[in-house]
Design an enzyme around this catalytic site. Sequence first.
Site, PDB file in Angstrom:
ATOM      1  N   HIS A  95       0.849  -1.201   0.000  1.00  0.00           N
ATOM      2  CA  HIS A  95       0.000   0.000   0.000  1.00  0.00           C
ATOM      3  C   HIS A  95       0.877   1.240   0.000  1.00  0.00           C
ATOM      4  CE1 HIS A  95      -3.320   2.685   0.886  1.00  0.00           C
ATOM      5  NE2 HIS A  95      -2.540   3.240   1.784  1.00  0.00           N
ATOM      6  N   THR A 121       3.528  -6.044   2.831  1.00  0.00           N
ATOM      7  CA  THR A 121       4.694  -6.474   2.059  1.00  0.00           C
ATOM      8  C   THR A 121       5.402  -5.303   1.372  1.00  0.00           C
ATOM      9  OG1 THR A 121       3.009  -7.115   0.453  1.00  0.00           O
ATOM     10  CG2 THR A 121       4.122  -8.887   1.625  1.00  0.00           C
ATOM     11  N   GLU A 122       4.726  -4.179   1.283  1.00  0.00           N
ATOM     12  CA  GLU A 122       5.349  -2.989   0.695  1.00  0.00           C
ATOM     13  C   GLU A 122       4.667  -1.747   1.225  1.00  0.00           C
ATOM     14  OE1 GLU A 122       5.458  -2.778  -3.576  1.00  0.00           O
ATOM     15  OE2 GLU A 122       6.319  -4.774  -3.753  1.00  0.00           O
ATOM     16  N   ASN A 123       5.471  -0.783   1.679  1.00  0.00           N
ATOM     17  CA  ASN A 123       4.952   0.547   1.996  1.00  0.00           C
ATOM     18  C   ASN A 123       6.161   1.481   2.040  1.00  0.00           C
ATOM     19  OD1 ASN A 123       4.167   2.455   4.789  1.00  0.00           O
ATOM     20  ND2 ASN A 123       2.833   2.458   3.012  1.00  0.00           N
TER      21      ASN A 123
END
Length: 554
Positions: free
Chosen positions: A330, A397-399
């Site tokens: 996100h 998993t992603e920011n």
Amino acid sequence: MLRVSASEDFDWTKNDRTSFYYGTFPTGFSWGAGSSAYQTEGAWNIDGKGMSIWDAFSHKKGKIFLNDTGDFSCEGYYKFKDDVSLMKDMKLNHYRFSISWPRILPSGLTGEHINEKGIKYYDDLINMLLENKITPIVTLYHWDLPQVLQEKYGGWQNITMVNHFNDFANLCFERFGNRVKNWITFNNPWSIAVEGYETGEHAPGLRLRGSGAYRAAHHIIKAHAKVWHTYDMQWRSKQKGLVGISLTADWGEPVDISNQRDIEAAERYIQFYMGWFATPLFNGDYPQVMKDYIGRKSGQQGLGASRLPVFSPQEKSYIKGTCDFLGLGHFTTRYVTQRNYPSGLGDSYFTDRDLAELVDPQWPDPGSEWLYSVPWGFRRVLNFVKTQYGNPMIYVTENGVSEKMLCTDLCDDWRMQYFKDYINEMLKALKDGVNVKGYTAWSLLDNFEWDEGYSERFGLYYVDFRSKTKPRYPKASVQYYKRIISSNGFPNQREVESWKRKALETCSSSNQLLAADPLIGHMEMVTEIVVPTVCTLCILLSAVFLMFLLRGRL
Ligand code: NOJ
């Protein structure tokens, strides 16, 4: 619908969106950073690696900003030991990376050559992580399909990819599964489908508007389910790991929260984004709203069937429940309003949604054009997952946030602010009852940002791509993230407020080092060109001199 329940004191409709919550994360919460193979490894044709679609795509002129490629990138293939030291220094609990399919299967197929040198690279990386008590979270597919499979079969347009991907995954479980317990099948399938097969901005660069993305996604969902079943049947009892998927989802907020049409448009925005993949995996079929909209528009086009493929009843039950955890990427949020796109005027994924996206010009926008910092959207998207999909286990998993290429300032206070506010919204979501187990900052290093080349830097560490040795320099956010990790959250106002100041004290010395670097880079070049030339000249002159001497004697 978008309304979600939240406990009274965290109810965002009553709570000031910008209020800060002091508190800590549950014990055992996992802190990490991420990367992907093509974006960081380099060594594109080394030690028997096959070509991927990204090698082929980036080598074509005009596809990537400044025609950059991932040929060398951060040279992570050679520098992984240094990188694990950086992770250790930050006290990371986990590292998320991906395996390059063509590095271990150059032709894409297990029946052909298995590249043991590629396997060894990942073995060494995994072992090194474990020796340093860093848990590997491994993505099987972060976009780098073997080029041969694209050429032979048309990549994800072809159903045979399901079996090929399953074979590749099975090989990874066999070789690495005794040590890797957290598997992610696909990273951001939305992007693979839409940017790879609809707009063509990403490899393989196809523009199959209105149907290519839906077909690719259909096969990806089936491939994910098959791999989950393979793990479940053949490996789970021995290896005791988990298999999930990583979906990227921006939040969509209705422009007018009292307007039903805006509320429905925002709902569609999210359903066409994350719901497209999450709903089949958790609930067994595509979101109803996708079936309705794409079905209706396909009918108006005069097509006999919907452009959105259909799952058979057997497929639905096979796919449902194939997610041990949800990986969530996100970055940003949009305001959304209703907008009709009459059918027949170039139907596409985008026009199928009947909506328009807007942004608030006051939202900070430090790097990538699309990335506005809107921390409160993170809490909403996390709560949405909780209510829609039965409160699954989530790993973020992603920011993270980027800065523009020309910005070489290591004192990245905007990134510290971004992490502070986004991580705080995640903490609020945890208090809402969302089941978040870990957080992964994107990314460990500046790296190859796909069609944007090296012009957008997401790294905690700055990489000097001009220098052959690709040195890494810590940005101030490294110090900041370290403090969040060591405090496992935000203990109290007095302490948290001192973090930025302390981090900024250390970054100016790194800034000076970096400022000196062009000189070093230049000296390397001089060494390469001048030294060999001077040496050759010396040898020639000595030979001539020797000849004169000898002649004199004779
Ligand atoms: C999502 C992708 O998975 C990742 O590879 C990319 O670098 C980030 N978004 C930032 O755009």
